[in-house]
Scaffold this active site. Structure first.
Site, PDB file in Angstrom:
ATOM      1  N   GLY A 130      44.506  44.364  41.340  1.00 39.06           N
ATOM      2  CA  GLY A 130      43.580  43.752  42.299  1.00 39.06           C
ATOM      3  C   GLY A 130      44.362  42.926  43.306  1.00 39.06           C
ATOM      4  O   GLY A 130      45.594  42.787  43.187  1.00 39.06           O
ATOM      5  N   GLY A 161      35.430  40.370  45.622  1.00 35.36           N
ATOM      6  CA  GLY A 161      35.287  39.500  46.776  1.00 35.36           C
ATOM      7  C   GLY A 161      36.404  39.722  47.737  1.00 35.36           C
ATOM      8  O   GLY A 161      37.556  39.775  47.331  1.00 35.36           O
ATOM      9  N   HIS A 162      36.058  39.941  48.972  1.00 37.37           N
ATOM     10  CA  HIS A 162      37.109  39.929  49.972  1.00 37.37           C
ATOM     11  C   HIS A 162      36.615  39.341  51.273  1.00 37.37           C
ATOM     12  O   HIS A 162      35.436  39.307  51.557  1.00 37.37           O
ATOM     13  CB  HIS A 162      37.751  41.303  50.139  1.00 37.37           C
ATOM     14  CG  HIS A 162      36.797  42.371  50.519  1.00 37.37           C
ATOM     15  ND1 HIS A 162      36.319  43.290  49.624  1.00 37.37           N
ATOM     16  CD2 HIS A 162      36.231  42.644  51.707  1.00 37.37           C
ATOM     17  CE1 HIS A 162      35.496  44.083  50.246  1.00 37.37           C
ATOM     18  NE2 HIS A 162      35.412  43.731  51.512  1.00 37.37           N
ATOM     19  N   THR A 184      38.466  44.012  33.330  1.00 41.40           N
ATOM     20  CA  THR A 184      37.062  43.756  33.609  1.00 41.40           C
ATOM     21  C   THR A 184      36.248  44.814  32.851  1.00 41.40           C
ATOM     22  O   THR A 184      36.821  45.696  32.207  1.00 41.40           O
ATOM     23  CB  THR A 184      36.801  43.743  35.138  1.00 41.40           C
ATOM     24  OG1 THR A 184      35.470  43.264  35.366  1.00 41.40           O
ATOM     25  CG2 THR A 184      36.998  45.101  35.781  1.00 41.40           C
TER      26      THR A 184
HETATM   27  P1  2SA Z   1      35.343  39.587  34.770  1.00 43.17           P
HETATM   28  O1  2SA Z   1      34.736  38.373  35.426  1.00 43.17           O
HETATM   29  O2  2SA Z   1      34.724  39.866  33.436  1.00 43.17           O
HETATM   30  O3  2SA Z   1      35.375  40.781  35.656  1.00 43.17           O
HETATM   31  O4  2SA Z   1      36.850  39.177  34.472  1.00 43.17           O
HETATM   32  C1  2SA Z   1      37.648  39.979  33.643  1.00 43.17           C
HETATM   33  C2  2SA Z   1      39.067  40.053  34.118  1.00 43.17           C
HETATM   34  O5  2SA Z   1      39.100  40.732  35.365  1.00 43.17           O
HETATM   35  C3  2SA Z   1      39.754  39.931  36.332  1.00 43.17           C
HETATM   36  N1  2SA Z   1      39.136  40.118  37.643  1.00 43.17           N
HETATM   37  C4  2SA Z   1      39.838  40.103  38.786  1.00 43.17           C
HETATM   38  N2  2SA Z   1      41.152  39.976  39.037  1.00 43.17           N
HETATM   39  C5  2SA Z   1      41.547  40.019  40.344  1.00 43.17           C
HETATM   40  N3  2SA Z   1      40.690  40.197  41.388  1.00 43.17           N
HETATM   41  C6  2SA Z   1      39.360  40.314  41.138  1.00 43.17           C
HETATM   42  N4  2SA Z   1      38.506  40.423  42.134  1.00 43.17           N
HETATM   43  C7  2SA Z   1      39.007  40.435  43.477  1.00 43.17           C
HETATM   44  C8  2SA Z   1      38.929  39.085  44.108  1.00 43.17           C
HETATM   45  C9  2SA Z   1      38.254  41.412  44.261  1.00 43.17           C
HETATM   46  C10 2SA Z   1      39.061  42.568  44.564  1.00 43.17           C
HETATM   47  O6  2SA Z   1      39.720  38.867  45.043  1.00 43.17           O
HETATM   48  O7  2SA Z   1      38.108  38.266  43.683  1.00 43.17           O
HETATM   49  O8  2SA Z   1      40.295  42.499  44.594  1.00 43.17           O
HETATM   50  O9  2SA Z   1      38.419  43.551  44.830  1.00 43.17           O
HETATM   51  C11 2SA Z   1      38.876  40.293  39.813  1.00 43.17           C
HETATM   52  N5  2SA Z   1      37.644  40.416  39.254  1.00 43.17           N
HETATM   53  C12 2SA Z   1      37.825  40.316  37.917  1.00 43.17           C
HETATM   54  C13 2SA Z   1      39.563  38.507  35.836  1.00 43.17           C
HETATM   55  O10 2SA Z   1      40.552  37.650  36.380  1.00 43.17           O
HETATM   56  C14 2SA Z   1      39.711  38.697  34.363  1.00 43.17           C
HETATM   57  O11 2SA Z   1      41.076  38.766  34.013  1.00 43.17           O
HETATM   58 MG    MG Z   2      41.106  39.170  45.979  1.00 47.14          MG
END
Ligand code: 2SA
Ligand code: MG
Length: 424
Positions: free
Chosen positions: A12, A40-41, A238
């Site tokens: 991610g 989220g972006h 996730t």
């Molecule tokens: P969850 O809440 O159950 O989905 O969390 C489980 C694990 O997945 C990870 N997690 C992420 N890690 C990095 N980026 C994420 N979302 C990005 C953002 C969106 C993107 O920038 O927010 O890149 O598209 C994201 N979502 C979940 C989390 O840290 C846990 O380790």
């Molecule tokens: Mg991100």
């Protein structure tokens, strides 16, 4: 090419937002098919910043239809807030369709997410506490409530009250937590139901018709391959499928309707939170990458762990996603190193492996085997074509392409839209 899936090929934060936005502008339909508002972006257009979480990026473009597919877990409160914010910024958020088959996130999912994380103590997953995991648990357990349930005014309240009762029992007996107010939840969700009714549809038909009519359809991935519930670094994952295979199911189309799978790949490696990261440079090199790449969480400001490009891992991602092309992001961050490294194998004891292991205990024992290339010192942020890049930067990209056996079609040399090289 009229249908393209965009997937993150690492953990991610690869910079999908930039490329999704780039392609959304020319798409007729943009589809989200997994995850929820754990994604989220931020999209920057001119001097306006738009923070998107659940709503697909096509919302910023007139006439583009935005689909929240059946594979998404849908938080009505979060959704309505997002609509409100966008409208406050002058974006008309009408062109949205929400699948009647999508599962709904309720307050007890968020509460249970939080309670479960707290109970895990040292072995926390580090979830976003948005109720994603608990909602998918109910879906798989076959007790979840879907958008179509929410739309049925005659039966929804009773179904919801039944669920709240069961969850309150768990909250109280297992976690010693405080029961949730059933009346408040029911009241809120009956109101949400009326507010979202106009968006609800059988989105599998919309997507199918668009593909059949040869419209441009963009499937917008969230998170990254290594966060996939099946293919990622389990249990630090996730609860959905951010890999390309998640799209046919999550959007309700046949896999043969997807033509291109574009992997978004950072020119180096970053990881948020816990779990092994073979190429991590917990030293000056990592710090240099972190500062140059501004590798700090957008919400929490947490520093991301940084290291060299892990080709073993990305080759795995290329294979399990069936990548047809790659977009290499943040290449400019590597400017100024005398040498740049690519990890081409993992050493365990006296054995070298080239596959990405399933077991995290095995992964934790892996030492990176590096190939070293000459770096570049020239500023590349104004390069407009592949040919304009310094010889050593080209060599780096060509070598990555050769190892992964996937063409590099896009190279990003800076955050701005025009700092994007499309390779002919
Ligand atoms: P969850 O809440 O159950 O989905 O969390 C489980 C694990 O997945 C990870 N997690 C992420 N890690 C990095 N980026 C994420 N979302 C990005 C953002 C969106 C993107 O920038 O927010 O890149 O598209 C994201 N979502 C979940 C989390 O840290 C846990 O380790
Ligand atoms: Mg991100």
């Amino acid at each position: 090419m009229s249908t393209v899936v965009i997937v993150g090929a690492q953990w991610g934060d690869e910079g999908k937002g930039k490329i999704i936005d780039y392609l959304a502008g020319e798409s007729d339909v943009v589809v989200r098919a997994q995850g929820g508002n754990n994604a989220g972006h931020t999209v920057v257009v001119g001097d306006q910043k738009y923070a998107l979480r659940l709503i697909p990026s096509g919302i910023l473009y007139k006439d583009c239809i935005n689909i929240i597919g059946n594979g998404v877990v849908f938080d009505p409160e979060g959704f309505l807030k997002e609509v409100e914010t966008l409208e406050g910024q002058g974006v008309s958020a009408d062109n949205i369709k929400i699948s009647d088959r999508a599962h709904v996130i309720f307050p007890y999912h968020k509460k249970l997410d939080e309670l479960a994380e707290n109970k895990r103590g040292k072995s926390k997953i580090g979830t976003t506490k948005n109720g994603i995991g608990p909602c998918y648990m109910d879906k798989v357990e076959r007790s979840g409530l879907r958008i179509c349930d929410m739309m049925d005014t005659d039966t929804f309240e009773a179904k919801l009250r039944g669920q709240i009762e069961k969850k309150n029992e768990i909250i109280e007996k297992i976690y010693d937590g405080e029961k949730l107010d059933a009346n408040k939840i029911v009241e809120d969700y009956l109101a949400y139901a009326e507010k979202i009714r106009k968006y609800v549809d059988d989105t599998t038909v919309t997507v199918y018709d668009a593909v059949k009519a040869d419209k441009k359809v963009l499937f917008e991935g969230a998170q990254g391959t290594l966060l996939d519930i099946d293919l990622g670094t389990y249990p630090y994952v996730t609860s959905s499928h951010p890999t390309s295979g998640g799209f046919p199911i999550g959007a309700g189309i046949g896999p043969n309707m997807i033509e291109e799978v574009l992997g978004i790949v950072k020119a180096y490696t970053t990881r948020v939170g816990k779990g092994p990261c073979v190429t991590e440079e917990d030293n000056e090199t990592g710090e240099k990458i972190r500062v140059a790449g501004n590798e700090f969480g957008t919400v929490t400001g947490r520093p991301r762990r940084c290291g060299w490009f892990d080709a073993v891992m990305v080759k795995y991602a290329a294979r399990v996603n069936g990548l047809t092309a790659m977009s290499i992001m943040l290449l400019d961050v590597l400017t100024g190193f005398d040498k740049v490294k690519i990890c081409t194998g993992y050493k365990i004891g006296d054995k070298i492996i080239n596959h990405f292991p399933a077991s995290l205990d095995v992964l934790a024992k892996c030492e990176p085997v590096y190939e070293e290339l000459d770096g570049w010192h020239e500023d590349i942020t104004n390069c407009e074509s592949f040919d304009e890049l310094p010889e050593n930067a080209k060599n780096y990209l060509n070598r990555i392409e050769e190892i992964l056996e996937v063409p590099v079609k896009i190279v990003s040399v800076g955050p701005k839209r025009k700092q994007t090289i499309i390779r002919e």
